[in-house]
Motif scaffolding. Structure first.
Motif, short mmCIF file in Angstrom:
data_model
loop_
_atom_site.label_atom_id
_atom_site.label_comp_id
_atom_site.label_asym_id
_atom_site.label_seq_id
_atom_site.Cartn_x
_atom_site.Cartn_y
_atom_site.Cartn_z
N UNK A 1 7.13 -1.81 0.56
CA UNK A 1 6.08 -1.66 1.58
C UNK A 1 5.27 -0.38 1.35
N UNK A 2 5.97 0.64 0.91
CA UNK A 2 5.29 1.93 0.72
C UNK A 2 4.90 2.13 -0.75
N UNK A 3 4.10 1.22 -1.27
CA UNK A 3 3.72 1.29 -2.68
C UNK A 3 2.64 2.33 -2.95
N UNK A 4 2.00 2.83 -1.91
CA UNK A 4 0.94 3.82 -2.16
C UNK A 4 1.55 5.08 -2.74
N UNK B 1 -3.75 6.27 3.13
CA UNK B 1 -2.69 6.11 4.11
C UNK B 1 -1.69 5.05 3.66
N UNK C 1 -13.28 -3.40 -1.57
CA UNK C 1 -13.49 -2.29 -0.63
C UNK C 1 -14.73 -1.47 -0.93
N UNK D 1 -8.43 -5.26 -4.59
CA UNK D 1 -8.62 -4.44 -3.40
C UNK D 1 -9.78 -3.46 -3.60
N UNK E 1 1.08 1.99 4.04
CA UNK E 1 1.18 0.78 4.86
C UNK E 1 0.20 -0.29 4.44
N UNK E 2 0.10 -1.30 5.29
CA UNK E 2 -0.72 -2.48 4.99
C UNK E 2 -2.20 -2.16 5.10
N UNK E 3 -2.99 -3.16 4.85
CA UNK E 3 -4.43 -3.01 5.04
C UNK E 3 -5.11 -2.60 3.75
N UNK E 4 -6.42 -2.61 3.79
CA UNK E 4 -7.17 -2.35 2.57
C UNK E 4 -7.39 -0.86 2.39
N UNK F 1 0.60 -1.32 -8.71
CA UNK F 1 -0.18 -1.62 -7.52
C UNK F 1 -0.86 -0.37 -6.96
#
Lengths: 323, 354
Positions: free
Chosen positions: A184-187, B331, A19, A15, B333-336, A154
């Motif tokens: 889903x909220x891995x950030x 942010x 990016x 990623x 959620x999905x996406x790059x 991740x």
């Protein structure tokens, strides 16, 4: 989505490379070989040899070159094969990367991300198995991360690359094959510790490759009616002492689990923080389970005996609880 | 050989050598007066190297130097005031008083230290070269180091990387014959430094480091090679330091006669004699240049003396970049991922020079 820790690391790097054209990966066998731990498999074909850069066996040289490239406007991810080999680059990491901002009076930040495998458990003996995270955690000027979960594998790289200062990421070699659900909220942030299991009787504080062992120990203890809280430090420098203290105020007892050697360990630092900040909350002496003070031996039974194990953690908790 | 420069440029070179010499003589004096502390490594005798070399470089080039770098910083354009204040440990210094003599830094002139680990700047230079190459900037990274650094692994690893990847790096070895007190022949099996460098398939050149014309011409050639994208270059400047290694050095390792012999080749008097012989300098002009240098030195000392001390409350400043609300968490959620935000520090691709 189910995936391995290895795949999570791979996706994170993919990623970042996709990016931002400033991001590139450099290290021994990251390209043609696909990464010693296969974390960059297919990258060379996709991103080309300029950005997926195989290096000679020159840890000092290519880590230093990563620092220069970071100063020159790029965002290098430098992979060092193991923490043992990173000692060959220690001069550049400690004397330059960590010190540059300060000794230049704040003029130059070094936005370098250094990834390396760490830890024992695969019978690789005394030059491929050590846990020296605390050496790095000792040094002002760098941030030290130890992703222990699929989500952190991740999620930690993105904010590490966004950090204007050097970040060292330790990936425990035993974790690469760990499989689990990527939430889903891995950030995530790269500042705080995480409570991996809530409990009221004792705080088990750990990081990196010891987390699965500590969670297993907590499971066993639960069967005995002991509710252990598990804290994953995640960030080894700067330490999130507030999360530790909050847990101690609840449980009043702590066992620190650290694959580093006992003397001068990160565990010792955590214990000192507990004594400094939570002394009057404590109901028992703080205990620790660390590696035995021996270069990691080759023979399987000896290696196992040298490392923190579930049984040792459970025993330490029982002792702290007087059971 | 006549000096191949017009009077203005020739006098400029001489003046820069004088500026270094007078500044450092004053530093030695101030060291005795305990205004300057720590290590102080003087460049006296070697001035032709920095002046000749740096005048062959462009503003967009990167400079990486050693702990004997006062001259390089000054000629590169770091104001003498800021250098002197740094020596004093004042926050008006070019490294805000956190570096001292060995760690002069200046983002504005792309002066990246001031490195006190022998050979420590070499891998860094390879990295600058890599960044310039990947970003298609036609810049040269000039890295200065002594012959002592050529015994370090960092030299070999960096030369190999630069040659392997054909990086625009100019390796500039100032061979002053002594690694602190250890003579070259007492520490190196191969004393031909160009031969060592050439083993990495890098073109090499040797120049008389006491002769500013020789240095400047060699450096121009080397810089052109590098700037033209032909890969790294190794330049050996043969020079000599007239003073001790540092202020703690009793100089037991070399003969006084040897020092005196080298002093006859001193870059200041030989170059001014040449210019006078070629009618590019009069004694009056020399004295005027010298007076200007001395006045600049005195002004820098006054500046450093008057500059305030940094408050101790600032001690922990600049260890890491202070948190900034302008860099939010990515942010959920999905996406790059959005591209990582640029660094907030100067010079790291953020607000630094282009």
């Amino acid at each position: 989505m189910k995936m391995t820790y290895r795949e999570a690391i791979r996706q994170a790097m993919h990623e970042a490379l996709a990016a931002d054209p400033r991001v590139f990966l450099m290290g021994e066998d990251v390209g043609k070989y696909g990464g010693t731990y296969a974390c960059s498999k297919g990258f060379l074909e996709e991103f080309g040899p300029e950005r997926i850069r195989d290096t000679p066996l020159s840890e000092l040289g290519f880590v230093g070159a990563g620092i220069g490239a970071a100063l020159g406007g790029l965002r290098p991810i430098v992979e060092v094969m193991t923490v043992n080999f990173s000692l060959l680059a220690l001069d550049q990491i400690v004397n330059t990367a960590a010190a540059l901002r300060h000794m230049s009076g704040g003029q130059f930040s070094v936005p370098l991300v250094l990834r390396m495998a760490t830890g024992a458990g695969r019978q690789l003996a005394a030059q491929h198995s050590h846990s020296l995270e605390n050496w790095y955690a000792h040094i002002p000027g760098i941030r030290v991360l130890a992703p222990a979960t699929i989500a952190d594998a991740r999620g930690m790289l993105g904010p590490a690359l966004a950090d204007p200062d050097p970040v060292v990421i330790f990936e425990h070699a035993q974790l690469y094959n760990l499989e689990g659900e990527l939430p889903d909220d891995w950030r995530c942030d790269i500042a705080t510790a995480a409570v991996r299991r809530e409990g009221t009787d004792v705080s088990l504080i750990t990081y990196g490759g010891s987390l699965p062992k500590v969670l297993a120990a907590a499971g066993q203890l639960a069967a005995e009616g002991i509710a252990a809280e598990v804290i994953d430090l995640r960030v080894l420098r700067p330490l999130d002492t507030e999360t530790i203290a909050a847990s101690l105020r609840k449980t009043h007892k702590a066992v620190v689990v650290d694959e580093g050697w006992r003397s001068g360990s990160l565990a010792a630092e955590v214990m000192a923080c507990i004594v400094e900040q939570c002394f009057f909350d404590l109901d028992a002496p703080v205990a620790r389970v660390c590696s035995e003070e021996v270069p990691i031996p080759y023979a399987k039974h000896m290696e196992e005996a040298a490392l923190p194990q579930v049984s040792k953690i459970v025993a330490a908790v029982r002792q702290v609880l007087g059971k | 050989m006549t000096v191949p420069y017009d009077k203005t440029f020739a006098q400029k070179l001489l003046h820069d050598m004088l500026r270094i010499r007078r500044m450092e003589e004053k530093c030695a004096e101030l060291y005795g007066a305990q205004k300057i502390r720590g290590f102080l490594h003087l460049y006296i005798g070697e001035e032709a190297c920095a002046v000749g070399a740096l005048h062959a470089l462009a503003p967009g080039d990167n400079i990486v130097a050693t702990y004997r770098e006062h001259g390089h910083a000054l000629v590169r354009g770091v104001p003498m005031d800021a250098i002197m204040a740094e020596m004093f440990g004042k926050s008006a210094g070019c490294s805000r008083g956190r570096g001292g003599s060995m760690h002069l830094f200046d983002a504005a002139t792309r002066f990246y230290g001031g490195n006190a680990i022998v050979g420590g700047g070499l891998p860094l230079a390879a990295g600058f070269g890599l960044a310039d190459k990947l970003q298609k900037r036609q810049a040269v990274t000039a890295v200065f180091f002594g012959e002592g650094a050529m015994a370090e692994g960092a030299f070999h690893e960096s030369m190999n990387l630069a040659a392997l990847w054909q990086l625009p790096v100019l390796f500039c070895c100032e061979n002053n014959l002594y690694a602190m007190g250890t003579a070259l022949a007492r520490s190196e099996a191969q004393t031909d430094l160009c031969a060592k460098a050439a083993s990495y398939a890098v073109p090499t050149l040797k120049a008389d480091g006491m002769d500013i014309v020789a240095v400047h011409e060699a450096m121009k050639l080397a810089a052109r090679h590098v700037r033209d994208g032909l890969g790294p270059f190794f330049l050996e400047l043969q020079t000599y330091r007239f003073r001790a290694h540092s202020m703690f050095d009793p100089e037991l390792y070399r003969d006084k006669a040897e020092v005196e012999e080298w002093k006859t080749r001193g870059p200041l008097h030989t170059f001014s004699a040449r210019l006078k012989a070629e009618s590019k300098l009069t004694e009056e002009e020399f004295l005027a240049l010298d007076a200007r240098a001395n006045a600049e030195v005195q002004a820098s000392v006054d500046f450093a003396e008057a500059a305030p001390w940094e408050p101790v409350e600032d001690l922990l400043k600049d260890v890491v970049t202070p948190p900034s609300p302008s860099i939010p968490l990515p942010p959920a959620g999905e996406g790059s991922n959005p591209p990582p935000s640029p660094a907030r520090g100067r010079g790291a691709g953020g607000e630094g020079p282009p």
